[in-house]
Every structure is written in structure tokens, then in C-alpha cells.
Enzyme design. Structure first.
Site: not given
Ligand code: UDP
Length: 335
Positions: A164, A25-27, A51, A110, A46, A91
Site C-alpha cells: 500500500y 467514501g468517508f472523506i 464507499g 487500483t 465511486d 481520493l
């Protein structure tokens, strides 16, 4: 981008093998890059739901980098990976306001089940786990700044946004319960609007969306009247903080806000993006109901209290917002 840590002797006392769930993913991909740059060994799991393999392409040939494309719901795989490492950065999650609206069932499953699996397996091996949470858990509290021990103020269950927030709050309760009940080292980090290269506007994140629109010469879609305010932090600063908290036993059993305290309105942000990209785009105000549907509640203001973080991590010289915006412009121009 990530300087090697000078104090290597001190670091040797700590862990050197890490699992990053959501590492493509991004981070997560920035975190993987930073850990490898310090000499650590990194495993990534992942499922590429949000991602992208492109994010870890530059790392794939690295001798200390390993990755598996699979879901964190795969118990035997997760047991094996957690057994191999000294610590877990968790993450993997359903992220982004848009995704949460489009797939509320997946978001809840998830975020809750995935974290249960990670914590359960890590507790058997007594691995330290950092659970990534979000400033969303503060909900629509009007207080500024938000401090970690503040009350959470969530909206009704008919609005998916709060699912969320609630799923992340459950993750936090669970992580802290493991720490309290059996002393398993856990840390909870609440990320506030994190930005940088590789972030995609596909899931609703405002800066890559604005930059993409500005570069395409399209109108920048400011939702509402644009008076809502946010604080944006560069991903490199976030990565620095999460690594420091992983290495520091004093962080165990605690919750930390990670974010910038410099605020900007979304309308001003749109203007900054237009200026810094040299775009001729206009700004278009889009009513919230049109942007997200009728049952959306936006937050007017969101500022982190970083006192607790700053006691453990140097948080004085963050990357300025203009540089952060420029890094996204540079990334999207190259993409
Ligand atoms: N936003 C906007 N235009 C967009 C995307 C987002 O005006 O195209 C606004 C959004 O309503 C919110 C702010 O920008 O007020 C930040 O949105 P983002 O989804 O990046 O983060 P969050 O809502 O979680 O703070």
C-alpha cells in the site's frame, strides 16, 4: 458543518467545477458536501467498494451534484468527467489496513493504475489534480515528526502493508513527474489518521471500531500493548485543507502532510472512548499476530510535521480530539 467561504470574490478567480473520485467514501462525501455548501458544482465517481451510497444520499437531490457509480478504470467515463470539470480531487483508492491485507492485488492495481488514468486524462485537458496519499508512505521511520522531504523506510515485499505504502509512493512520483515534465498543476496530500462521522470500522480504522465496541458494550480491542501513538484529525479540518490547497497555485508541485500534531496512545484512546461514550466496556489487549496475522508490522509512532501546510492554510485551531470522538459517537448512535 462547513461554513460558506467569506471571501467569495477571491474564490471566483478560481475553479468552481470539481470531480471527486471516491466521492461516496468517508472523506470524499464530506468534501462534496463542503464544495456544494460554497456554491461549487460537484461530480462524483465511486464504485462503492468501500464507499457507500448512504454517504451521498443527502446530496443526491442537489442541483449542483452529479454522481456515477462506476470504476475509475472506465476510461471513456473518466475522460468525459475530467473534461467537464476544472479540477480533480483523486481520493479513490483501496484504503484501510484490513482491506490491504485481505485484497493485496486489488490494492496495488487500483492505487497505481487508477492514478495513472486520472493523471493521464487530466494532463490532456490541463486540469489541476490533487492526489491523495497517506502517512503510510513514511513507513516505519522512527523519526517524529515526519516531514515531507524525509526518507521513506518501507519494510519487505513479503508484508502486504508495504504494498500500500509503495503504491502510494508511486502515485506521488507520477504526480510530481507530470508537474516537472510538463507543468501540469498537481498537488500531493498525505493524510494522517483522519476521523469523523461516516467512517466505518469495517476496514480496521481504530476510532469507529472502538466507538462501535463501546456502544455495544463489547470489549475494546487494543492491539499490542496499546503504547503505539497516533495523531487523529477531524475530517472537516482535512477537507478545509484540501480545498485551500486546490485553490492555491503556490501549492502546485508540492507534497503536504495533513494531520494533527496532538498525540495519544491507543490505550489512552480506548479509555477516552469509554469515558466519552459512558460505556461499561472493558479493554482487551489483542496480540498483533492474532489481530492481523504473523507478518504484520505496526508503527509505534506517527506524527506529522505541518510546517509546510501551515504556511498556506490556517492550521492553528483544529477540532479537539474529544470533539472528534464525540462526533463519531453521535454518528454511530444515530446509525
Ligand atoms: N488498532 C487497535 N485496535 C483496533 C484497530 C486498530 O488497537 O481494533 C490500532 C492499530 O494497531 C494501530 C492504531 O490502532 O496501532 C491505528 O490503527 P488504524 O488502522 O486506525 O490506523 P493506522 O494503523 O493506519 O495508523
Amino acid at each position: 458543518m462547513y461554513p460558506a467561504k467569506a471571501d467569495t470574490d477571491r474564490r471566483k478567480k478560481y475553479m468552481t467545477k470539481y470531480l471527486i473520485t471516491g466521492g461516496a467514501g468517508f472523506i470524499g462525501s464530506h468534501l462534496a458536501e463542503a464544495l456544494l455548501a460554497r456554491g461549487d458544482e460537484v461530480w462524483v465517481v465511486d464504485d462503492l467498494s468501500t464507499g457507500s451510497i448512504v454517504n451521498i444520499d443527502p446530496l443526491r437531490g442537489h442541483a449542483r451534484f452529479h454522481y456515477t457509480i462506476d470504476t475509475i478504470m472506465n476510461l471513456p467515463l473518466m475522460a468525459e468527467l475530467i473534461d467537464r470539470v476544472d479540477g480533480v480531487f483523486h481520493l479513490a483508492a483501496a484504503v484501510g489496513v484490513k482491506l490491504i491485507f485481505d485484497h493485496p492485488v486489488e490494492t496495488i492495481q487500483t492505487n497505481i493504475r487508477g492514478t495513472e488514468i486520472v493523471l493521464d486524462l487530466a494532463s490532456r485537458k490541463r486540469r489541476k489534480v490533487q492526489i491523495t496519499s497517506s502517512s503510510e508512505v513514511y513507513g516505519k521511520g522512527i523519526k517524529a515528526p515526519f516531514a515531507e522531504d524525509d526518507d521513506l523506510l518501507l519494510g519487505p515485499t513479503t508484508c502486504p502493508r508495504w504494498a500500500y505504502a509503495c503504491s502510494k509512493a508511486i502515485d506521488e512520483f507520477l504526480a510530481l513527474a507530470y508537474w516537472k515534465e510538463n507543468g501540469m498543476p498537481t498537488v500531493v496530500t498525505r493524510f494522517f489518521n483522519t476521523v469523523g462521522p461516516r467512517q466505518t470500522g469495517m476496514y480496521g480504522m481504530v476510532i469507529p471500531r472502538f466507538v462501535g465496541q463501546a456502544l455495544a458494550g463489547e470489549p475494546l480491542t487494543v492491539f499490542g500493548d496499546g503504547s503505539q501513538r497516533r495523531c487523529f484529525v477531524h475530517v472537516a479540518d482535512v477537507v478545509r485543507a484540501v480545498i485551500a490547497l486546490m485553490e492555491n497555485d503556490a501549492a502546485n508541485g508540492q507534497v503536504f502532510n495533513i494531520g494533527n500534531t496532538e498525540e495519544i496512545s491507543i490505550l489512552d484512546l480506548a479509555r477516552r472512548v469509554i469515558e466519552l461514550s459512558g460505556s461499561r466496556s472493558e479493554i482487551r489487549l489483542v496480540p498483533f499476530a492474532e489481530a492481523y496475522g504473523g507478518d504484520f508490522e505496526d508503527l509505534n509512532r506517527r506524527v506529522p510535521d505541518v510546517t509546510r501546510l501551515a504556511a498556506l492554510v490556517d492550521w492553528n485551531r483544529l477540532i479537539p480530539l474529544d470533539d472528534t470522538i464525540r462526533s463519531v459517537i453521535g454518528f454511530l448512535r444515530r446509525a
